[in-house]
Design an enzyme around this catalytic site. Structure first.
Site, short mmCIF file in Angstrom:
data_model
loop_
_atom_site.label_atom_id
_atom_site.label_comp_id
_atom_site.label_asym_id
_atom_site.label_seq_id
_atom_site.Cartn_x
_atom_site.Cartn_y
_atom_site.Cartn_z
N ASP A 565 -36.75 8.23 37.36
CA ASP A 565 -38.03 8.02 36.69
C ASP A 565 -37.81 8.08 35.18
OD1 ASP A 565 -39.60 7.69 38.87
OD2 ASP A 565 -40.25 9.77 39.00
N ASP A 868 -41.51 12.31 41.45
CA ASP A 868 -42.39 13.47 41.32
C ASP A 868 -43.73 13.30 42.04
OD1 ASP A 868 -43.52 11.59 39.68
OD2 ASP A 868 -43.18 12.67 37.82
N ASP A 872 -43.91 8.78 45.87
CA ASP A 872 -42.45 8.69 45.78
C ASP A 872 -41.77 9.23 47.03
OD1 ASP A 872 -42.28 7.55 43.24
OD2 ASP A 872 -42.48 9.49 42.24
#
Length: 1157
Positions: A565, A868, A872
């Site tokens: 990310d 997070d 996901d």
């Protein structure tokens, strides 16, 4: 009329066919809360339960509480009208212990492999596959060997137990509802009963929540009345001082449940005894002891048997101590995993507390991905959906509202947000009862562990064969009269040697053969993986990484790519607004009053964060995501009074921020009944929905193409400066078009067209320090870092250039840089080809991340993924290694992950400088195991060859049982402790990733161990056959000379292993002493081994059948061992082929077969 009886008695009398005795205590907790009913009523209930259990019918109830099919509703549909809407959970993990789910049956990579030990990944492997390798392994002590693997039998029992508990809990709830239906109108009142300092008892709270009794909640005054009884302010929470918390814990209990104690040291001691060979040795020792005392008397006759028994006990005790220490480490790490931290509202502010510190009366905000930490009732919620699969065992999502406001501990928030009032904690919740009824199995095999069991099995078979050969040869020589004593006399003469002497001689031979098996079968080899993993996990915890799955720790060493990310991982997650556009180019920079008013309203109402202003003054405290906090901070600068704005208007409906749509909205009703819908989200997406904007004169102006182009250019300019762009817009709405019915309002889709643009905000989230070095280190190590973000492509590009993921402008174009929707539109084949080249993916959805992971895995990559959010979870679960963020990560993401990065820092994935982290430790695990294998195989080969050659040629072995047990202790337990705990070095990060199917024993290792083993065997055999003359022992008595020679062989052999431990530290480096002072454990174990060896030779000769050595003989022993150091350096100059040896031999075999055919 029949006399009422208590329900508990009826359970015992009439329900024996449906309720097992083992669950009576559990059921009686419920039955104690039940009211009275007649035996006739309850007999009828039991008959119905039996019928439904017989046909597998699930209990359902109509609105009056009667089971469906027994009520007199007009139609079957009427009974289901009050059932909450249920949809499948989109993110539920494949294996959920609490949900009763077993191991996923999905076929893992390598599933079709023929070899039982060839399991490249154990993450999704089927139970049958795991059972297969266990059955194929050669094991001497199953309880110890499989201690840290998944207990397959226990896993099945846990599933059955959970199903029984849930079934019986549902039966009890059915009984209570049926009983309520049969009750007289003048039944017992549900008025609250005071308890302690509070107005309601724990029993009433627990009964209301378990039965989901809305009528009881109404009698208590609804949520507000319940809060008053619990002395809680629904807006500000409890006071939260020490006295208040203590009073609540004393009255309602703490949020903990009794756990089964870990195994004591004595259990580990008992398991260490279970080794078959050690049991045989103990039996042999006892027999030898009895015969020795009988023939030689107690003063001299106990030494042979006693020394073997003492050596076996020493091995068992040292093994138990080592295993017990590992167990304590795992217990501490498991406690850390369970310790969830969450926010609660206390004293008007949000504070972070441990889940164990939750008390009854707490007000807890709930957001998507959170775990419900206790039982409670909903205070307020917007589109709040709960996944109750952990309690019901069904992957269903239940929407929560006033009709169904009860929340159960252990469930997950699947969508929306809200707040809850805690009513029960700990053992008073169904979750607590479930967790107290089962013991969590933390065992889990890793791919390396499985492969090492294969290696141990192969070595064990060879060792067992050698032991059988030695046994047969020695017994044949003994009973045929070819075995002589040191003075030349024959040990066995048919018809002349007594039975006791013959048995004693046979026992000594059997003891030697069994001891060879003990040394040859490397029981400690697979357990060395657990040892090094436990050590690595503890060190990684200190470096801010919590390992949830053991296998991830070693798999990370094989990672070839990391999909990371951007926000919070590569960046600091400390966002602040530093740019804005609120009008066309000719507009004044000064914001108008009307525009500020609309912006403040949109920021305050369309936010999931909060603002706390201390009454005593001081800095304002903001909570929420970094983006939320940055926008709230900007709102405060504009003059926003958060609480006043929120209280001025009421929220009609909320569309929570969605990572798919990348926007969130809220409909609010103003005091004058005007309705406004505020939107906030990804700038270019919100801009596309805007048809107007507000100019400097507070006029709403239609947005033509030129103005739209201007705003697009502003977004690109901000993105190029690595700013995250968020657009804020609104639209008025006719109140007559707002749905009035609550159910319709829940399903109402907020209009997102014809919006009026208010502002475009640029939010800066700086890159973390050290990230560029971390990315470079990964690239040097052969690990490609890819950025996958939901942000604008231009923002992603700017951050990627800053972090070093993209080279300056050279590769910052397609296909290295791609948008999520473009990747999504590709075919599977095109997607695989594109995945290889992608460095940055912008405007990606969680599904895009999942598609990228799948494409990379199909290309043979070992993929690590950071995430997070709740969405996901599929990508984290699919990846070989899922890395969840500990601060911003949701509980759903954490549960789907393998490792939790506690500080959310990408540099923690591969720490730079001296500190070490996930990739380094992953490679270190593999490297340490290879060091231990090289060391152990050298000992095995040398010991086996020396004893076999000596046995066949002379009928005697230079290394007796006690000496071999000491060597085994050095090799197995002490060697594993010394080599498996080597810290990682920078050298590891200059190698390519370790392939999953690369051989455990590399060509370099074969070269090293064969050179050392050949040297040891040659020198020691020379000493065995010519030691008397070489050591000038011809003038000594034959018996003493033989003992000195064998003692020197034993001493030199042990010292060779001690010196060779240094060589094993650096299999491919010339300097074996590099960093030696950093590993104090290694130095301590080597020093301890050396001291014990001196004690054995000089003071324990009676036990080990050795004699004292003079200083010359000690120097000879040391020189023999010392030569192994320069020999290792010379050996490393010999080049080795890159092709593994087994591939070379396999190729030769194939060629011969092809020629023969």
């Amino acid at each position: 009329m029949e006399k009422p009886v208590r329900f508990g008695r009826l359970i015992r009398c009439h329900c024996s066919s449906i309720i097992t005795v083992s669950f009576l205590p559990f059921l009686l907790r419920f039955s104690a809360l039940c009211r009275l009913a007649t035996p006739a009523d309850l007999r009828e209930f039991c008959v119905r339960v039996r019928e439904r259990r017989r046909w597998g019918t699930r209990w359902r109830f109509c609105r009056e509480g009667t089971p469906v099919g027994d009520c007199r509703c007009l139609s079957p549909c009427d009974c289901r009208m009050d059932q909450p809407t249920r949809i499948s959970s989109p993110y539920r993990r494949q294996r959920d212990l609490e949900a009763g789910g077993g191991r996923s049956g999905d076929c893992a990579e390598g599933e079709s492999s023929d070899g039982p030990f060839d399991i490249p990944s154990t993450k999704h492997v089927a139970a049958d596959r795991l059972r297969r390798w266990r059955q194929a392994a050669l094991v001497l002590n199953a309880s110890r060997r499989f201690r840290y693997t998944l207990d397959l039998k226990k896993d099945e029992q846990v599933k059955i137990t959970l199903q029984k508990i849930r079934g019986h809990a549902q039966a009890i709830r059915a009984a209570q509802l049926f009983q309520a239906q049969c009750q007289q109108p003048n039944g017992i009142s549900k008025s609250p009963i005071p308890s302690g300092d509070f107005g309601i008892s724990q029993e009433q709270l627990a009964l209301m929540t378990r039965d989901r009794d809305v009528s009881a909640l109404g009698e208590y005054g609804g949520v507000k009345g319940l809060a008053e009884l619990l002395k809680t302010n629904l807006d500000k929470g409890i006071h939260g001082d020490d006295a208040d918390l203590l009073a609540r814990k004393n009255t309602y209990g703490s949020n903990t449940y009794p756990r089964k104690k870990g195994r004591s040291f004595w259990m580990f001691l008992w398991e260490a005894w279970q080794d078959l060979t050690l049991i045989i040795l103990i039996i042999a020792a006892v027999a030898s002891l009895v015969l020795g005392i009988k023939t030689e008397g107690i003063k001299e006759g106990w030494y042979d048997g006693g020394s073997i028994a003492f050596a076996v006990i020493l091995v068992i005790v040292v093994t138990a101590i080592s295993d017990y220490r590992q167990s304590l480490q795992f217990q501490n790490l498991n406690e850390e995993k369970r310790n969830i931290h969450l926010e609660v509202v206390r004293g008007g502010r949000r504070v972070e507390v441990s889940i164990y510190d939750i008390v009854v009366g707490d007000v807890i905000p709930l957001n998507i991905g959170d775990q419900v930490p206790a039982d409670g009732v909903l205070i307020s919620g917007h589109s709040l959906a709960i996944d109750e699969s952990s309690m019901t065992g069904e992957s269903k999502i239940v929407h929560k509202d006033r009709k169904d406001p009860f929340l159960m501990s252990g469930c997950k928030v699947a969508d929306g947000h809200g707040s809850m009032l805690v009513t029960s904690v700990g053992i008073n919740t169904e979750w607590g009862l479930l967790m107290a009824s089962i013991s969590e199995d933390t065992g889990e095999e890793t791919p390396l562990q499985v492969r090492l069991n294969g290696v141990a099995t192969f070595i064990g078979i060879v060792g067992l064969s050698v032991a059988v050969v030695v046994l047969v040869v020695l017994l044949a020589r003994y009973f045929t009269g070819h075995t002589t004593n040191s003075d030349g006399t024959v040990q066995f003469k048919a018809g002349k040697t007594s039975v006791s002497d013959a048995v004693d001689g046979a026992i000594k031979i059997i003891t030697v053969a069994v001891t060879i098996v003990v040394v040859a079968v490397p029981e400690g080899l697979p357990l060395a993986v657990t040892l090094t993993l436990a050590y690595s996990m503890r060190k990684m915890m200190a470096d801010k990484a919590l390992v949830r799955r053991l296998s991830a720790c070693e798999t990370m060493g094989s990672a070839t790519t990391i999909c990371s990310d951007k926000t919070g991982t590569l960046t600091l997650n400390q966002a602040y607004a530093c740019g804005r556009k609120v009008g066309p180019p000719d507009s004044n920079s000064q914001l108008s009053t009307s525009l500020i008013s609309l912006l403040i309203e949109g920021i305050a109402q369309n936010s999931n964060g909060s603002v706390y202003v201390p009454e005593t003054g001081g800095d304002v405290e903001l909570s929420g995501s970094p983006t939320e906090k940055a926008i709230l901070q900007w709102g405060i600068k504009l003059g926003m009074d958060f609480e006043a704005i929120r209280s001025r208007s009421s929220i009609i409906h909320v569309f929570p921020f969605n990572s798919e749509k990348k926007r969130g909205g809220v409909a609010v009703k103003l005091p004058d009944s005007e309705v406004r819908i505020h939107w906030k989200g990804a700038a270019e997406l919100v801009l596309a929905s805007c048809t107007k904007y507000m100019d400097a004169n507070d006029q709403v102006v239609a947005m033509d193409e030129d103005q739209k182009m201007y705003f697009r250019q502003a977004i690109e300019d901000m993105a190029a400066r690595s700013l995250r762009c968020v657009a804020i817009a609104y639209r008025p709405y006719d109140i007559k078009e707002v749905p009035l019915d609550e159910e319709q309002l829940t399903k109402w889709a907020l209009p997102e067209d014809e919006l009026i643009l208010l502002a475009i905000v640029g939010i800066k989230d700086p890159c973390r320090l050290g990230v560029k070095d971390a990315v470079k280190l990964c690239q040097n190590a052969g690990v490609k870092v890819r950025m996958v973000t939901g942000d604008n492509v231009q923002t992603a590009k700017a951050i990627a250039l800053e972090c070093g993921i993209l080279d300056p402008e050279a590769d910052a174009t397609v296909p290295n840089l791609i948008e999520g929707k473009a990747f999504r539109a590709l075919t599977d084949t095109e997607r695989e080809e594109a995945a290889e080249k992608i460095s940055v993916m912008g405007r990606s959805s969680p599904n895009d991340k999942l598609l990228l992971v799948q494409a990379l895995k199909r290309r043979g990559h070992v993929v690590a993924v950071t995430g997070d959010g709740t969405n996901d979870a599929p990508a984290l679960h699919e990846a070989d290694i899922g890395l969840a963020m500990g601060i911003q990560g949701t509980e759903v993401a954490k549960e789907s992950s393998d490792i939790i990065i506690l500080d959310d820092d990408f540099a923690s994935v591969v720490k730079v400088g001296k500190s070490t982290m996930v990739v380094r430790w992953g490679r270190s695990v593999y490297a340490n195991i290879q060091k231990f294998i090289q060391f152990q195989l050298t000992v095995n080969v040398a010991a086996l060859i020396i004893n076999v050659v000596a046995a066949v040629s002379t009928g005697d072995v230079p290394l007796n049982a006690v000496q071999l047990l000491w060597v085994n202790l050095i090799m197995d337990t002490l060697g594993a402790l010394a080599l498996a705990t080597e810290p990682p070095t920078d050298h590891l990060m200059h190698r390519p990733p370790v392939g999953r199917r690369e051989p455990l024993i590399t060509n370099i290792m074969w070269r090293n161990l064969l050179i050392q083993a050949a040297y040891q065997v040659t020198v020691l055999l020379v000493l065995n056959f010519g030691g008397k003359s070489l050591l000038n022992l011809e003038h000594d008595t034959s018996d003493h000379a033989n003992k000195v020679k064998n003692t020197l062989i034993f001493n030199a052999f042990v010292l060779c292993q001690i010196f060779n431990e240094f060589n094993a530290r650096k299999p491919d480096e010339f300097n074996a002493f590099k960093g030696i002072t950093k590993n104090r454990l290694f130095m301590g174990i080597v020093g301890l081994t050396l001291v014990l060896q001196v004690i054995i030779i000089e003071f324990l000769g009676k036990f080990t059948s050795t004699v004292k050595l003079n200083w010359k003989q000690w120097i000879i022993s040391i020189i023999i061992a010392f030569i192994s150091w320069p020999l290792a350096v010379v050996g490393k100059l010999i080049p080795v082929p890159e092709t593994p040896i087994h591939v070379y031999f396999a190729t030769i075999c194939c060629r011969r077969r092809s020629r023969g055919s």
